[in-house]
Design an enzyme around this catalytic site. Structure first.
Site, short mmCIF file in Angstrom:
data_model
loop_
_atom_site.label_atom_id
_atom_site.label_comp_id
_atom_site.label_asym_id
_atom_site.label_seq_id
_atom_site.Cartn_x
_atom_site.Cartn_y
_atom_site.Cartn_z
N LYS A 27 0.82 -1.21 0.00
CA LYS A 27 0.00 0.00 0.00
C LYS A 27 0.86 1.26 0.00
CE LYS A 27 -2.87 0.42 3.56
NZ LYS A 27 -3.16 1.66 4.29
N SER A 28 1.92 1.28 0.82
CA SER A 28 2.79 2.46 0.89
C SER A 28 3.45 2.74 -0.45
CB SER A 28 3.87 2.25 1.95
OG SER A 28 3.31 2.10 3.23
N GLY A 97 -4.40 7.93 5.55
CA GLY A 97 -3.49 8.88 6.18
C GLY A 97 -2.26 9.14 5.33
N ARG A 125 -7.55 12.75 12.45
CA ARG A 125 -6.11 12.48 12.57
C ARG A 125 -5.31 13.77 12.41
NH1 ARG A 125 -4.72 7.15 9.22
NH2 ARG A 125 -2.77 7.42 10.37
N GLN A 172 5.79 9.51 6.54
CA GLN A 172 4.76 10.27 5.81
C GLN A 172 5.11 11.75 5.75
OE1 GLN A 172 0.94 9.49 7.60
NE2 GLN A 172 0.95 7.33 7.05
N ASP A 308 2.43 -0.42 12.39
CA ASP A 308 1.18 -0.90 11.82
C ASP A 308 0.88 -2.34 12.21
OD1 ASP A 308 0.48 1.47 10.52
OD2 ASP A 308 1.68 0.97 8.76
N ARG A 383 -6.97 -2.66 10.67
CA ARG A 383 -5.96 -3.54 11.28
C ARG A 383 -6.49 -4.22 12.55
NH1 ARG A 383 -1.68 -3.04 8.02
NH2 ARG A 383 -1.32 -1.00 7.08
#
Length: 431
Positions: A27-28, A97, A125, A172, A308, A383
């Site tokens: 995903k990242s 996010g 967030r 991030q 995570d 998660r």
């Protein structure tokens, strides 16, 4: 729109887990491949792209700038890059996010007005961690709650490079500033308190950016990006669910994973617990088999590489002999849910003794003893939901239910099918 109130019922057989799981594309890396392809002038090809809702939201946001995406019959995606105009509508980042923070850097560098928002969970967030340094570079960034919460309103363009020391290590935030730095005058340097995942630096370098890494300082120089073909490997964060299931109750093979710096640290934690872990570095293949587990101490030095994976590692700790203490993990409190509270609540629901601490938790492992069937509220956190499903098939007899299951579509739409394949569990999903 997520069906966050959907409920998954899981009835696990006594046979444990066995098989091979090809997890979704990372995903990242998917977020970054989409963004770098969009920023380049020319056509890029992405293979292995995650089809979860989070990267799909990033793709949708980039299309608002006039970037063109073409799906190929072989599941590759062609990206005709170039930001052609300011966004024609609000950029909806869904639950992502990573998406909203990286796109903030893109928007800050593009001359025009951008508005970024997301679902009810994303809007809680903290965004000041990207807004403040972007303001220092010269962007105008407005937000709710005194500039802290989305929606974000960004007037981009006219940026100047800065040297910025991150108050808290964050891949991030680092990535956001490096992306903004591509459009600044002069170099932009980001200094981290300790190293974080280096996907953005690696992928910028591959796309022809002038980038320098010296210790924990990363510097990017302004300039164009070249179109690049991106092959996205399997997501280790998703593999962690199957690795823990195998550690507790069987054996699972996980091919073609990304095993780069800071992404597969959960395997080291499982090894410390006593799990049988075999890694083939050349192919990215990992095999995990069950063994008697023992409690471990997880400290702030461990956390950035497993932040995570902590909810599912907590399930492994619950099935270990002895106590596991997790500290230095206050970052968990500002994830999709307060993951300290939601992880402890999940463990308690399965009959496992666990207590919150301000920066982590204490888990009293049950050894080989079975968990009790549970009713788990995932708090809309993918998660937590998937970790609970692992607990249900690996150690809990009877029928467990997990509410808020719709959130899993953000990252792993095919999770239930893979769960049934490796465990033989009976599942039922209801709105």
């Amino acid at each position: 729109m997520h069906e966050h109130d959907s409920v998954l019922s899981v009835t696990a057989p006594a046979s444990g887990v066995k098989g091979t799981v090809q997890v979704p594309g990372d995903k990242s890396i998917s977020h970054r491949a989409l963004i770098l392809a969009a920023l380049s002038e020319g056509t890029s090809t992405i293979t292995g792209l995650s089809r979860g809702e989070d990267p799909t939201s990033t793709r949708g946001a980039l299309s608002r700038f006039g970037v063109e995406f073409v799906d190929q019959p072989d599941a590759a995606v062609l990206v005709h890059g170039g930001l052609r105009h300011e966004p024609v509508d609000v950029l909806d980042c869904g639950n992502a996010g990573t998406g909203i923070r990286l796109l903030s850097g893109v928007c800050a560098g593009y001359p025009g007005l951008s508005v970024l928002t997301g679902d009810q969970y994303l809007r809680r967030r903290p965004m000041d961690r990207v807004a403040e340094p972007l303001r220092l570079m010269g962007a105008r960034v407005d937000a709710r709650d005194g500039g802290r919460l989305a929606p974000l309103v960004i007037h981009g363009g006219g940026l100047s490079g800065i040297t910025y020391e991150l108050p808290k290590a964050s891949a991030q935030v680092k990535s956001c500033l490096l992306l903004a730095g591509l459009s600044a005058t002069g170099p932009t340097t980001v200094i981290e308190p300790h190293p974080t995942r280096a996907h953005t630096e690696e992928m910028l370098f591959a796309a022809g950016a002038r980038i320098e890494v010296e210790g924990t300082a990363v510097t990017v120089h302004p300039g164009p990006l070249a179109p690049t073909d991106h092959a996205v490997p399997g997501d280790p964060s998703q593999a962690a669910f199957w690795a823990v299931a195998a550690a507790l109750a069987g054996e699972i093979e996980l091919p073609n994973l990304y095993l780069g710096f800071g992404r597969a640290d959960f395997l080291g934690i499982l090894r410390r617990m006593g799990t049988d872990v075999q890694v083939e570095e050349s192919t990215g293949s990992v095999r995990v088999a069950s063994a008697p587990l023992r409690g471990v101490e997880i400290t702030g030095a461990d956390v950035p590489g497993i932040v995570d994976e902590i909810p599912v590692l907590a399930i492994a700790a619950a099935g270990a002999e002895g106590t596991t203490v997790i500290s230095g993990a206050d970052e968990l409190r500002v994830k999709e849910s307060d993951r300290v509270t939601s992880t402890v609540a999940m463990l308690n629901a399965f009959g496992v003794r666990a207590e919150e601490r301000p920066d982590g938790m204490v888990i009293h492992g049950q050894g080989d003893a079975a968990f009790t069937p549970a009713q788990v509220d995932s708090a809309g956190d993918h998660r937590i939901a998937m970790a609970a499903a692992v607990a249900a098939v690996a150690r809990a007899g009877g029928r467990s239910t997990i509410s808020g299951w719709g959130s899993v579509a953000t990252s792993y739409p095919g999770f239930v099918e893979d769960l049934v394949e490796v465990s033989g569990a009976t599942v039922d999903l209801k709105p």
